[in-house]
Design a protein around this motif. Structure first.
Motif, mmCIF file in Angstrom:
data_model
loop_
_atom_site.group_PDB
_atom_site.id
_atom_site.type_symbol
_atom_site.label_atom_id
_atom_site.label_comp_id
_atom_site.label_asym_id
_atom_site.label_seq_id
_atom_site.Cartn_x
_atom_site.Cartn_y
_atom_site.Cartn_z
ATOM 1 N N ALA A 379 -52.278 11.643 -36.723
ATOM 2 C CA ALA A 379 -52.890 12.926 -37.100
ATOM 3 C C ALA A 379 -52.058 14.102 -36.644
ATOM 4 N N ASP A 380 -51.283 13.932 -35.565
ATOM 5 C CA ASP A 380 -50.493 15.037 -35.029
ATOM 6 C C ASP A 380 -49.148 15.180 -35.713
ATOM 7 N N ALA A 381 -48.733 14.166 -36.434
ATOM 8 C CA ALA A 381 -47.402 14.198 -37.045
ATOM 9 C C ALA A 381 -47.398 15.096 -38.268
ATOM 10 N N ASP A 382 -46.348 15.924 -38.376
ATOM 11 C CA ASP A 382 -46.234 16.828 -39.518
ATOM 12 C C ASP A 382 -45.615 16.130 -40.721
ATOM 13 N N THR A 383 -44.710 15.232 -40.460
ATOM 14 C CA THR A 383 -44.031 14.537 -41.562
ATOM 15 C C THR A 383 -44.422 13.072 -41.543
ATOM 16 N N ALA A 384 -44.317 12.480 -42.707
ATOM 17 C CA ALA A 384 -44.663 11.065 -42.828
ATOM 18 C C ALA A 384 -43.537 10.207 -42.288
ATOM 19 N N GLU A 385 -43.906 9.138 -41.671
ATOM 20 C CA GLU A 385 -42.941 8.194 -41.103
ATOM 21 C C GLU A 385 -42.566 7.175 -42.166
ATOM 22 N N THR A 386 -41.284 6.911 -42.265
ATOM 23 C CA THR A 386 -40.807 5.939 -43.257
ATOM 24 C C THR A 386 -40.959 4.537 -42.706
ATOM 25 N N PRO A 387 -41.548 3.631 -43.452
ATOM 26 C CA PRO A 387 -41.699 2.248 -42.970
ATOM 27 C C PRO A 387 -40.371 1.522 -42.989
ATOM 28 N N GLN A 388 -40.306 0.496 -42.185
ATOM 29 C CA GLN A 388 -39.098 -0.336 -42.144
ATOM 30 C C GLN A 388 -39.119 -1.420 -43.225
ATOM 31 N N SER A 389 -40.339 -1.825 -43.610
ATOM 32 C CA SER A 389 -40.428 -2.878 -44.626
ATOM 33 C C SER A 389 -41.806 -2.783 -45.282
ATOM 34 N N ILE A 390 -41.900 -3.338 -46.493
ATOM 35 C CA ILE A 390 -43.181 -3.331 -47.191
ATOM 36 C C ILE A 390 -43.433 -4.733 -47.770
ATOM 37 N N TYR A 401 -44.160 -0.536 -39.655
ATOM 38 C CA TYR A 401 -43.470 0.514 -38.903
ATOM 39 C C TYR A 401 -42.890 -0.115 -37.637
ATOM 40 N N LYS A 402 -42.220 0.705 -36.873
ATOM 41 C CA LYS A 402 -41.544 0.178 -35.694
ATOM 42 C C LYS A 402 -42.510 -0.262 -34.602
ATOM 43 N N ASP A 403 -43.759 0.198 -34.651
ATOM 44 C CA ASP A 403 -44.703 -0.194 -33.610
ATOM 45 C C ASP A 403 -46.085 -0.529 -34.167
ATOM 46 N N ARG A 404 -46.251 -0.479 -35.465
ATOM 47 C CA ARG A 404 -47.567 -0.749 -36.027
ATOM 48 C C ARG A 404 -47.409 -1.302 -37.446
ATOM 49 N N ILE A 405 -48.543 -1.708 -37.953
ATOM 50 C CA ILE A 405 -48.605 -2.199 -39.344
ATOM 51 C C ILE A 405 -49.819 -1.565 -39.996
ATOM 52 N N GLU A 418 -55.013 -0.529 -40.194
ATOM 53 C CA GLU A 418 -53.954 -0.104 -39.298
ATOM 54 C C GLU A 418 -54.133 -0.835 -37.968
ATOM 55 N N GLU A 419 -53.037 -1.357 -37.471
ATOM 56 C CA GLU A 419 -53.095 -2.112 -36.219
ATOM 57 C C GLU A 419 -51.743 -2.006 -35.520
ATOM 58 N N SER A 420 -51.790 -1.775 -34.231
ATOM 59 C CA SER A 420 -50.558 -1.687 -33.434
ATOM 60 C C SER A 420 -50.020 -3.081 -33.172
ATOM 61 N N LEU A 421 -48.714 -3.189 -33.149
ATOM 62 C CA LEU A 421 -48.077 -4.471 -32.878
ATOM 63 C C LEU A 421 -48.015 -4.694 -31.363
ATOM 64 N N PRO A 422 -48.436 -5.846 -30.913
ATOM 65 C CA PRO A 422 -48.389 -6.142 -29.471
ATOM 66 C C PRO A 422 -46.949 -6.489 -29.040
ATOM 67 N N LEU A 423 -46.122 -5.470 -28.933
ATOM 68 C CA LEU A 423 -44.715 -5.698 -28.636
ATOM 69 C C LEU A 423 -44.491 -5.745 -27.124
ATOM 70 N N LYS A 424 -43.493 -6.499 -26.766
ATOM 71 C CA LYS A 424 -43.064 -6.564 -25.374
ATOM 72 C C LYS A 424 -42.079 -5.419 -25.107
ATOM 73 N N GLU A 427 -38.672 -5.007 -27.019
ATOM 74 C CA GLU A 427 -38.773 -5.835 -28.234
ATOM 75 C C GLU A 427 -38.630 -4.933 -29.454
ATOM 76 N N GLU A 428 -37.838 -5.362 -30.388
ATOM 77 C CA GLU A 428 -37.503 -4.551 -31.540
ATOM 78 C C GLU A 428 -37.991 -5.237 -32.814
ATOM 79 N N VAL A 429 -38.677 -4.431 -33.669
ATOM 80 C CA VAL A 429 -39.174 -4.954 -34.947
ATOM 81 C C VAL A 429 -38.005 -5.117 -35.901
ATOM 82 N N ARG A 430 -37.920 -6.317 -36.515
ATOM 83 C CA ARG A 430 -36.833 -6.600 -37.448
ATOM 84 C C ARG A 430 -37.249 -6.363 -38.913
#
Length: 1137
Positions: A379-390, A401-405, A418-424, A427-430
């Motif tokens: 809600a605070d973001a002014d611009t839309a975030e580009t997804p890494q994959s669809i 996205y880099k930390d959520r789906i 919408e759900e956050s990824l339980p990353l360590k 840990e980097e999303v591929r």
């Protein structure tokens, strides 16, 4: 408020009350609704009784508030069906569910692909890990023979069948791995960095044993599109690279991030569609493939050759996104011939998506193309975030996205998940991969693997389509009754607002919108036809157990139908002069047919008295009769036609029904008015009781009849008797009555022809037991006498066996031929026949005084002679009239006497011939051997008196007697006992002293047997069945005593008669010469004319005739056919093993 509206409101009130009462609500609610509606009062009703439920506030539109308290269970039931709880019956399963896969990678993960439940993972250590989900415990590791410093894996590509894997590296080195290989093979000719591969899904899924990839398209980083074929088959002369050829190069030389091709139509592919994407452009190539073979070949060369001079369909969406992905959705992905339906392309500005139309006539095969800008997930973001994959599902875009789906619905572009990824840490999303065949979705990082389970994806689809007013699609995705009800209610309101009242009526009938609300809406709009359609649909959906509701609805519909019919009648009558009324007449015909069909369908839900009253009130006689026929009220139909004096239609109505009582009830009136048609109706119904039809039949005797027309009563009765074989005496007597006096009219002529009556009397069936006709002969005779029917009376007399009366009556009426016929009827009683003919002769001679006729009369019968009728002639008559007959009679007598003399002479000659034959029989002889044995005792036959038969059986005299007495009947046994008594009585009158010089043995041939005891076997003592003979040592010497005993027991019957016969005694008497027997030898007794020796010979001859008339052994074969082989008490051991 008009009268018509108040009437309909009354109907509405009644239906509303019936619907509410069976649902457990009080009827006062309906009354309040009706009162408040009429007064247009929005205030609460007053006068609520203590303890009663409060009345709801009513609105004009017909809505009503819940009458229950909040804690009432019925209120909860109603809330469950409200709009806010329409999904109460549906389990709220989540649309997406993310879960971590429990597997630890030995090295960081770089690339991941999945197809047909086969997982392939590329690690930084240049190791490929293969896991088949059906055998998840089996992990296969394949090592690429390259060090990580020499080669780094960039991407993995797997075909839809999960058998072929292509590994590309950052350095441009490519490897090929088949499913069963232990290590990959290097593709030496593939010297490029592969960004995307399009597989031939149809060929790969069609054949599960093929080792070839068939034709594939490879999109390289250098912007070139290659066509290639790989084959895993081991061939010494061929490598796995069957061929590799560049078919097209993009002008901007940007990396080809996505490529896809499909052949269509699937069953007969004639064209191919190739979609190619870069980071900012999408290309569409369409054309005919070069050829299609099972081994694979160059297919796309000709297709891309056509675009060397012509530019393909290009769409450019500029942006700063360096990577791009192309995704497709196929409805039946596991089927080889299925085509993709939707596509999504991830670009810089957003997600470009649409549906594929393979039937497009233009160059653009993407329909309904839209660009979905990336949504701001924060809600605070002014611009839309580009997804890494669809990824693309049927109804959602899955964005990684880099930390959520996140999941965005592709129907309304709204964020649904919408759900956050339980990353360590670190840990980097591929990326994200999807199985195009099994529809599974996976998220992978450098350390973990997650599976995104898509379960209840279409949960809210119906709401989206409902908001778009795509009601049919919304109904297709509605899962619960509440959802369907909500959609139908909204659709009905939309149709009503659009003026599509009939469609609205059908939808209202399927939803839970209150009945009174819908009815009032249609009444206010003046749409009575649509209301009728609504009521019909509502009636069809009402439970069969709700009898009250069904009856109210059906009755209201009848009123609607009748009103509409009358309305159309008035329109036709008013506009028949100035306008063309064909359409109105057609509409009226259709409406009447609908009403008839309605009566047939819902006749059990209608109250007949109410419907009759409604129909009569509208004056619809045709519907009155049809409804009566439909419910089986044929009595009312018949009564109507009788009142209208339309007798034929009344009979037709009777014929259409099966109640026999109506035949009996309306038979008299119909028989008077239409006798022929009534009788025809009766004859078509053989189950009618003729006795109950007699009152109707008798109506014809009171009705004047046309003499030229046949009597229908006689026709019906004849049919009963001769066709249906009715044996009731009442029916037969009634037919006789009609034959004798068909009508009671005083003008009836009784002198009419008796032929019909005589035919019936002569052909009427008779009782097979008594032989008498079924009609009463006395009754028939009395009727015929009273009517003066002479010939029928004569016939009846003959039926009764009163032949004299019949002949007398015939002669009395002067009918000589009829008298002759009856005189010959008693065929078995010749004296009676002669007596009857004598009566006729007396009538001819004395009454007619016609001598010539009398003489001719003798020729008609063989019973009378001239001498029989001579006494009837007068004393003084001229003989000339019958002298020839007298002469013929005398000649006949003389011939008869001569014939009797000849017969007597012939009989005398026959008797003499028989006497000669008897004498000759006494002199016949049979030659036997000296060693011949008795057929019974097997001793020498010549040892004592014997008998020899023509069949060559020989017996001793006593053996023959013992054998014969077992088979002779009782009268023959009594005859033998009597002869035995006479012979033995005569043998004991004197001592048996043999004459001098004679032997005591019987003579056989010319030889005399010695009479001494040594040469002749003495008769053995026999054990008799009767104890009366036990004390007789020698039957011949004690003959008197034996005879006395025999005399006392001669009255015995059955086996006792056989016990009285003494074979030894009879044998001795038969074999002893007469001259040896004292008192029987030579001379006559004083006072008698018969020699005693002759008398003895006669007795012995009679005895021999009985004993030796036939061979006993031969006779016993026939007589013993029914006797068992083993006698009672005898043990049969012949079959013992």
């Amino acid at each position: 408020m008009g009268i018509g509206r108040v009437c309909h409101l009354h109907w509405l009130l009644l239906c509303h009350v019936s619907l509410r009462v069976l649902n457990g609500r009080p009827s006062c609610e309906a009354t309040a609704m009706f009162d408040d509606y009429v007064e247009h009062s929005n205030g609460p009703a007053s006068g609520v009784t203590a303890g009663a439920l409060p009345r709801p506030q009513l609105q004009y539109e017909g809505f009503e508030a819940s009458p229950y308290e909040p804690d009432d269970p019925r209120a909860e039931f109603e809330e469950a069906h409200s709009v806010g709880n329409i999904d109460s019956g549906v389990v709220h399963a989540p649309i997406f569910d993310l879960g971590r896969v429990q597997y630890v990678f030995p090295a960081p993960l770089i690339s991941f692909v999945v197809c047909s439940d086969m997982l392939a993972m590329g690690l930084t250590s240049n190791v490929i890990i293969l896991i088949e989900l059906s055998h998840s415990d089996q992990v296969i590791k394949v090592k690429i023979p390259r060090k990580p410093t020499e080669m780094s894996i960039y991407k993995l590509f797997m075909d839809p069948s999960g058998r072929h894997i292509v590994i590309t590296s950052v350095q441009g080195e490519n490897w090929y791995l088949y499913r069963n290989w232990k290590e990959p093979r290097r593709l030496k000719g593939f010297k490029m960095v592969i960004e995307s591969i399009a597989w031939n899904k149809t060929a790969l899924l069609s054949s599960s044993h093929s080792t070839s990839t068939r034709e594939i398209l490879i999109g390289a980083r250098n912007g070139t599109l290659y066509e290639a074929v790989l084959d895993a088959e081991e061939d010494f002369f061929k490598s796995q690279e069957r061929y590799l050829q560049a078919v097209f190069s993009l002008p901007e030389r940007h990396p080809i991030t996505g490529v896809k091709f499909d052949f269509f139509p699937p069953t007969d592919p004639k064209k191919a569609l190739v979609i190619v994407t870069t980071s900012s452009r999408i290309y569409q190539f369409v054309g005919a493939p070069d050829r299609r073979s099972d081994d694979g070949g160059r297919v796309f060369s000709g297709l891309f050759a056509g675009y060397r001079e012509t530019a393909p369909k290009i769409l450019e969406l500029p942006g700063n996104l360096q990577h791009s992905e192309l995704r497709f959705f196929t409805p039946n992905p596991d089927q080889a011939l299925s085509l993709p339906k939707g596509m999504a392309w991830m670009t810089g500005p957003g997600i470009y998506h649409g549906t594929l139309n393979f039937e497009s006539k233009s160059e653009d095969f993407i329909d309904s193309a839209q660009l979905l800008p990336y949504l701001s997930v924060s809600a605070d973001a002014d611009t839309a975030e580009t997804p890494q994959s669809i990824a693309l599902t049927e109804f959602h875009f899955i964005l990684l996205y880099k930390d959520r789906i996140a999941g965005v619905c592709n129907l309304d572009d709204q964020l649904k998940y919408e759900e956050s990824l339980p990353l360590k840490p670190s840990e980097e999303v591929r990326g994200m991969a999807s199985d195009p065949v099994r529809r599974t979705y996976w998220v992978y990082t450098d350390q973990s693997l997650f599976e995104l389970v898509v379960g209840n994806e279409d949960r809210d689809v119906w709401k989206i389509y409902l908001e778009k007013q795509q009601f049919d699609v919304a109904l297709r995705y509605a899962k619960s009754a509440g959802q369907r009800d909500h959609v139908l209610s909204a659709q009905a309101d939309a149709y009503f607002n659009e003026g599509r009242f009939f469609q609205a009526a059908q939808c209202y009938a399927q939803c839970s919108t209150p009945f009174e609300k819908v009815a009032l809406k249609f009444l206010d709009a003046g749409e009575r036809d649509a209301l009728r359609s609504y009521l019909i649909s509502r009636l069809e959906r009402t439970r069969k157990g709700d009898l009250t509701q069904r009856m109210m609805l059906a009755t209201w519909l009848v009123e609607f139908y009748l009103s509409k019919c009358n309305e159309l009648d008035d329109l036709v009558a008013s506009e028949s002069v100035s306008h063309d009324v064909d359409n109105l007449q057609t509409e009226r015909t259709i409406l009447e047919d609908d009403l008839r069909q309605f009566f047939d369908t819902y006749k059990h839900n209608l109250d007949r008295d109410t419907v009759y009253e409604l129909i009569q009130g509208h004056g619809r006689i045709d519907m009155y009769l049809y409804y009566a026929n439909a419910i089986g009220d044929f009595q009312r139909v018949i009564e109507h036609w009788i009142l209208e004096e339309d007798w034929l239609k009344a009979i037709e109505a009777i014929n259409r029904q099966s109640d026999l009582e109506l035949y009996y009830r309306f038979g008299p009136v119909l028989m008077r008015q239409a006798p022929k048609e009534t009788v025809d109706s009766w004859l078509r119904r053989p189950s009618l009781d003729p006795l109950r039809l007699i009152p109707s039949i008798l109506q014809l005797q009171r009705t004047p009849r046309d003499p030229l027309s046949p009597n229908q009563a006689i026709r019906f009765l004849n049919q009963l008797i001769f066709e249906q074989y009715n044996t009731s005496p009442t029916v037969h007597n009634l037919l006789v009555t009609f034959y004798v006096s068909p009508t009671s009219s005083p003008t009836y002529d009784t002198s009419e022809d008796d032929g019909a009556l005589l035919r019936f009397l002569s052909t009427a069936p008779s009782d097979p037991v008594t032989g008498k006709p079924y009609y009463d002969l006395d009754y028939a005779l009395r009727l015929c006498k009273n009517a003066g029917r002479t010939q029928p009376c004569v016939h009846i007399y003959s039926k009764m066996g009163l032949w004299e009366n019949s002949v007398d009556l015939a002669l009395e009426k002067g009918d000589l031929e009829l008298a002759k016929i009856n005189a010959d009827m008693p065929e078995e009683d010749q004296p009676l026949r002669k007596k009857l003919w004598l009566k006729i002769a007396r009538y001819v001679v004395q009454d007619k005084k016609d001598i010539k006729t009398a003489m001719r009369f003798l020729e008609n019968t063989d019973l009378l002679k001239i001498e029989d009728i001579l006494p009837f002639f007068p004393d003084f008559v001229v003989i000339d009239d019958f002298k020839e007959e007298i002469a013929h009679a005398l000649e006949g007598y003389s011939a008869h006497i001569d014939a009797l003399k000849d017969e007597m002479n012939e009989a005398t000659q026959t008797a003499e011939t028989i006497k000669q034959d008897i004498v000759a029989l006494k002199n016949r002889f049979v030659t036997i051997d000296a060693g011949e044995q008795c057929s019974v005792c097997s001793h020498l036959l010549l040892s004592r008196q014997f008998y020899v038969f023509p069949c060559r059986h020989s017996f001793h005299a006593d053996c023959l007697i013992s054998l014969v007495k077992e088979y002779l009947p009782a009268h023959a046994l009594r005859k033998i006992i009597a002869l035995q008594d006479k012979l033995t009585t005569g043998a004991v009158n004197g001592k048996a002293v043999a004459p001098q010089g004679q032997s005591n043995g019987p003579s056989i041939g010319s030889r005399t047997l010695p009479a001494n005891p040594a040469s002749r076997q003495q008769p053995q003592q026999r054990a008799l069945l009767s104890a009366n003979f036990a004390a007789i040592p020698n039957p011949l010497q004690n003959g008197a005593r034996a005879a006395n005993l025999l005399g006392r027991n001669i009255i015995s019957a059955g086996d006792r008669l056989r016990d009285l016969i003494v074979p030894d005694a009879l044998a001795a008497v038969v074999s002893t010469p007469t001259s040896w027997m004292p008192g029987m030898g030579g001379g006559r007794r004083p006072g008698t004319g018969v020699d005693s020796s002759e008398k003895t010979e006669i007795l012995r001859a009679e005895l021999e005739d009985i004993l030796a008339s036939s061979c006993p052994l031969c006779e016993s074969v026939v007589a013993g056919l029914d006797k068992p082989f083993v006698k009672d008490g005898e043990v049969d051991t012949t079959w013992t093993l």
